[in-house]
Every structure is written in C-alpha cells, then in structure tokens.
Design an enzyme around this catalytic site. Structure first.
Site, mmCIF file in Angstrom:
data_model
loop_
_atom_site.group_PDB
_atom_site.id
_atom_site.type_symbol
_atom_site.label_atom_id
_atom_site.label_comp_id
_atom_site.label_asym_id
_atom_site.label_seq_id
_atom_site.Cartn_x
_atom_site.Cartn_y
_atom_site.Cartn_z
ATOM 1 N NE ARG A 193 -6.763 8.261 -2.736
ATOM 2 C CZ ARG A 193 -5.693 7.913 -2.052
ATOM 3 N NH1 ARG A 193 -5.788 7.589 -0.769
ATOM 4 N NH2 ARG A 193 -4.518 7.858 -2.646
ATOM 5 C CE1 TYR A 207 -0.549 9.609 4.511
ATOM 6 C CE2 TYR A 207 -0.425 10.222 6.825
ATOM 7 C CZ TYR A 207 -0.941 10.425 5.553
ATOM 8 O OH TYR A 207 -1.851 11.434 5.350
ATOM 9 C CG ASP A 252 0.673 1.408 2.761
ATOM 10 O OD1 ASP A 252 1.821 1.644 2.359
ATOM 11 O OD2 ASP A 252 -0.344 1.950 2.297
ATOM 12 C CD GLU A 271 2.131 2.844 -0.839
ATOM 13 O OE1 GLU A 271 2.799 2.298 0.063
ATOM 14 O OE2 GLU A 271 0.922 3.111 -0.729
ATOM 15 C CD GLN A 325 -7.991 6.748 2.088
ATOM 16 O OE1 GLN A 325 -7.924 6.635 0.858
ATOM 17 N NE2 GLN A 325 -6.999 7.205 2.815
ATOM 18 C CD GLU A 336 -0.141 13.449 -2.956
ATOM 19 O OE1 GLU A 336 0.078 12.222 -3.083
ATOM 20 O OE2 GLU A 336 0.732 14.269 -2.617
ATOM 21 C CG HIS A 378 0.939 10.805 0.222
ATOM 22 N ND1 HIS A 378 0.023 10.855 -0.806
ATOM 23 C CD2 HIS A 378 0.432 9.916 1.123
ATOM 24 C CE1 HIS A 378 -0.991 10.031 -0.543
ATOM 25 N NE2 HIS A 378 -0.766 9.452 0.620
ATOM 26 C CG ASP A 430 -2.258 1.082 -0.854
ATOM 27 O OD1 ASP A 430 -3.134 0.198 -0.858
ATOM 28 O OD2 ASP A 430 -2.132 1.918 0.067
ATOM 29 C CD GLU A 490 -2.218 5.664 -1.328
ATOM 30 O OE1 GLU A 490 -2.696 6.688 -0.808
ATOM 31 O OE2 GLU A 490 -1.894 4.652 -0.676
ATOM 32 C CE LYS A 513 -5.278 4.218 1.704
ATOM 33 N NZ LYS A 513 -4.319 4.448 0.620
ATOM 34 C CE1 TYR A 544 -10.784 10.197 6.599
ATOM 35 C CE2 TYR A 544 -8.745 9.958 7.834
ATOM 36 C CZ TYR A 544 -9.698 10.754 7.231
ATOM 37 O OH TYR A 544 -9.548 12.110 7.279
ATOM 38 C CB THR A 594 -2.015 -4.244 -2.209
ATOM 39 O OG1 THR A 594 -2.976 -3.709 -1.298
ATOM 40 C CG2 THR A 594 -0.736 -3.429 -2.131
HETATM 41 O O1 LIG Z 1 -4.144 10.904 5.605
HETATM 42 C C1 LIG Z 1 -4.994 10.018 5.461
HETATM 43 O O2 LIG Z 1 -6.080 10.072 5.987
HETATM 44 C C2 LIG Z 1 -4.711 8.816 4.639
HETATM 45 C C3 LIG Z 1 -3.802 8.768 3.693
HETATM 46 C C4 LIG Z 1 -3.550 7.572 2.882
HETATM 47 O O3 LIG Z 1 -4.278 7.226 1.932
HETATM 48 C C5 LIG Z 1 -2.382 6.843 3.348
HETATM 49 C C6 LIG Z 1 -1.810 5.568 2.902
HETATM 50 O O4 LIG Z 1 -2.287 4.563 2.343
HETATM 51 C C7 LIG Z 1 -0.368 5.574 3.231
HETATM 52 C C8 LIG Z 1 0.445 6.035 2.097
HETATM 53 O O5 LIG Z 1 0.392 5.380 1.067
HETATM 54 O O6 LIG Z 1 1.205 7.009 2.220
HETATM 55 CA CA CA Z 2 -0.649 3.474 0.657
HETATM 56 MG MG MG Z 3 -3.917 -2.102 -0.346
#
Ligand SMILES: O=C(O)/C=C/C(=O)CC(=O)CC(=O)O
Ligand code: CA
Ligand code: MG
Length: 400
Positions: free
Chosen positions: A225, A120, A118, A191, A228, A346, A125, A221, A189, A241, A232, A245
């Site tokens: 949160r 980013y 995945d 995507e 995460q 967001e 975002h 996805d 998410e 995550k 993370y 998916t």
């Molecule tokens: O910036 C972060 O700590 C994490 C962000 C996300 O949740 C990112 C992710 O799964 C990637 C994305 O979908 O853009």
């Molecule tokens: Ca993602």
């Molecule tokens: Mg996933």
C-alpha cells in the site's frame, strides 16, 4: 454419501467441498513429473492413469498443463466433465486408475497465464479505499457505476498457492524526497479469478461467457500500500501489485457453479446494452480469510456489482481478444459489514484500527513470517457444497 464409489476418501462426499460435484482440475507432481489431475477429496486422480476410459478427450488432459484443455471448446469441457463424473462415481475402479494423496504431491501452477487483468468491482471496497486514500474527494468516480473499472496486471508474476511471497522493495512518499526500502504496508486482496479458454474472440457478449470462461480460482492480489499510494496517480496500480499474485492450484469448472448463480445488484440506472445480462452471472461464493490461523473476514462474492460476464464483455468490447490462459480477477471482494471486508487496508482502516489475531496478537499490515489462506465454498445442486481450492502464501523478509 456416495458409498458406492471406488474412491475411498472420507472427504469425497457431496456434503464436502471436493466431492464429485466439484471435480476441479490441477497439475500435480508426485516425483514422477507433472500430470494433469482432478481433485477427489484429499486425493488427486492423474488423468493419464485413466486415459483409456476417456477416448479422444484424453488428448486434452494427458500433458503437463491445462493449456490444451483451455484451448478446447465448451462442448469438450462438458463432455469431459460428464465422463469424469461417471468414472469417479462408479462402483468399480477403472483399469489403471491411480489415486495420489494430496499430502504427497506438489501442486503446480496449472496453466500458462496469458494476459492478466484485475477489476475493481466491489462497490464497498472501492468506496472504502477511496475514503482511506482520497479523503478529500468523492469516494467513487462517476464512471464506476457505468463500467467495471480495471487495469492490466503482470501475468509473469502470477504464482501458485503455497509459493512464498518476498516483501517487495520500492519507493514510497517522503518529505521532502521519496524514501526507498522494503514495503511497510504489505496487504492482501481476497479475490475471485476467472480462467479463460475456448476460441480467440473479441466482443464476447454476456450471453457467451460460458464459452470463454473455463473455470474459477481464488486469487490473493498481494498489495504494497505504501508503494501503491505514492506511484498510482494518474495511471493506476503498477509496482505495488506486480511482484506476486497468488492463485489456487485447482481450477473449479464454471459448470460446477451452476447452482450458485445469482443476479448482480441493480445499479439503479440503465445499463449500456453490451453490459446487460440475459441470465444472471453473479455467483454466491462465500470466502474466508485466515491470518496465522485466525479467521479475520468472511467476504461474500454475491455483493459484487459486476459479474464475470459483464467484466469479459467490457474487456473485449473494444475489439481486444480473449485467448486461452487469460486470467481476470474480480477485484477485492468486500461487503457492507466489517466482517466482510476483503483486505487489511480496510479491516485496519488505513492502519489505524488493529486487527485481533489469536493469543492477544494484533496486526495492521503483514509481518514477515505471516501466512494468509483464502478458501471459499458455494451452494451446489441438491444441497451439496462446491469448493474453490485454497490460495495460501507466507511472507518472507525483503531481500538484502
Ligand atoms: O482506489 C484505488 O486507488 C486502488 C484500489 C486498489 O487497490 C484496487 C485493486 O487492486 C482492484 C481491486 O482489487 O479491487
Ligand atoms: Ca486487486
Ligand atoms: Mg498482483
């Protein structure tokens, strides 16, 4: 209109997403077992039923998954698509051809997911999540504008559209000790996912992307949160995550998106040579996210900062190989305006601004029983519209 075709389905026209310009591949079961099919409007055409008209190419699409087709070559993908286009637009029904209404079939996960990555790649975002989750730091780290940031995800929990998603348990931040229980901040998410095929290869140049990307799916996805946010750092997303998916049941061939190609935005500084494209591989895909029947956002894939060609070049530049069945997702598709944000973190700005659904109902994160559907279209040749099949899922309560 293509009134001359033998396929009588009002959704099978060039101005509808699943007309003859799209022809996505999937696997359906109408009770007689899984069969590879192409989608024609609101019907599936099982390819075993037209095997006689496909010659040697029939071997690629008469099994129970898309795996043999993914393992074939771009030349074979093109030849098959050209042959199927002839078959579905001809006036006469090919001998033996069966048409099954989609309402009467179960669409299965159409290929064996090999590795899952995945990215980013939405600047909007990444900046928004940075502001929400790390308000005291710069929203973007210095590497972000020079490489497509990504992480390796969990292939074994990729599920097909329509699969229910059980609210995950996990650790979240607590004071003084972490708490454990069902996630209270379950999110989506929106995507776009790229389904890989062709020969096993490392160091794929951007110019070879079409040899290795067979097609495109929509991806949700699902993201917890609170899990995460606690887990993370420093290694990135993990259990927040990896529980599910979701992907579309139908894979739209990359070739069907030729009319949707656009340049990615200029980064404003030089790119390392392996990330330079000789042709544009950004895509003008228009997504729509529906939450319990209300459209809550319409993200545009053309806002993404890196293309699938750049992502695949980056993914393999160190000598790692790509192989058939690998799936890489774009990252959340968010644009500059509120109505183009690709996740509820967001849209609700960290849970602070409720999102209006129908009948005065508001939400910040997902509640049990909520259903999210993501769809997308793209411009096709001659004013036609190409579809990416929906990815849908309903949240079930956490296990006891
Ligand atoms: O910036 C972060 O700590 C994490 C962000 C996300 O949740 C990112 C992710 O799964 C990637 C994305 O979908 O853009
Ligand atoms: Ca993602
Ligand atoms: Mg996933």
């Amino acid at each position: 209109m293509n009134s001359a075709t033998w396929i009588e389905d009002p959704a099978f026209t060039r101005d509808r997403p699943f007309g003859p310009q799209t022809l996505p591949y999937g696997v359906v079961d109408d009770g007689s077992g899984p069969r590879v099919a192409v989608r024609v409007g609101d019907h599936a055409l099982p390819l075993a039923s037209v095997a006689g008209a496909l010659g040697e190419l029939a071997d690629l699409v008469t099994g129970t998954s898309l795996d043999p087709l993914l393992a074939a070559s771009r030349a074979e993908w093109s030849a098959l698509r050209a042959r199927l286009t002839e078959l579905v637009t001809s006036a006469d029904r090919p001998a033996g051809a069966e048409l099954v209404p989609l309402a009467g079939v179960r669409a299965l996960l159409p290929f064996t997911v090999a590795d899952y990555v995945d990215f980013y790649s939405s600047r909007h975002h990444a900046e928004n999540v940075g502001r929400i989750m790390r308000p005291d730091s710069d929203p973007l780290l210095p590497n972000w504008t020079h490489l497509p940031v990504g992480y390796h995800g969990r292939a074994g929990t990729v599920v097909v559209s329509g699969t229910d998603v059980v609210r995950p348990h996990g650790q979240r931040r607590g004071d003084p000790l972490p708490k454990f229980g069902p996630s209270g901040r379950l999110d989506i998410e929106a995507e776009v996912g790229f389904v890989c095929g062709g020969p096993v290869t490392a160091r794929v140049p951007t110019s070879d992307v079409a040899e290795h990307v067979f097609g495109v799916v929509l991806v949700n996805d699902w993201s917890a949160r609170d899990i995460q946010g606690w887990e993370y750092q420093p290694l990135g997303p993990f259990l927040g995550k990896s529980f599910a998916t979701s992907v579309s049941a139908w894979v739209t061939p990359l070739e069907a998106l030729a009319g949707a190609r656009v340049p990615v935005p200029d980064p404003g500084h030089p790119r390392l040579p392996y990330l330079v494209e000789d042709q544009p591989w950004g895509l003008d895909l228009r997504l729509e996210v529906t939450w319990n029947g209300t459209v809550v956002t319409r993200p545009r894939f053309a806002h993404m900062a890196y293309s699938c060609a750049q992502q695949l070049a980056h993914l393999t530049v160190n000598g790692a190989t790509v192989r058939p069945g690998d799936l890489f997702a774009s990252g959340t598709v968010s644009g500059p305006e509120r109505e183009r944000l690709g996740c509820f973190l967001e849209l609700s700005w960290g849970g602070r601004e409720p999102i209006a659904l129908a009948d005065g109902v508001t939400r910040t994160f997902l509640e049990d029983g909520d259903t999210v559907v993501i769809t997308a279209t793209a411009p096709g040749a001659d004013g036609s519209v190409v579809g990416l099949a929906e990815v849908a899922g309903t949240v079930l309560p956490a296990d006891e």
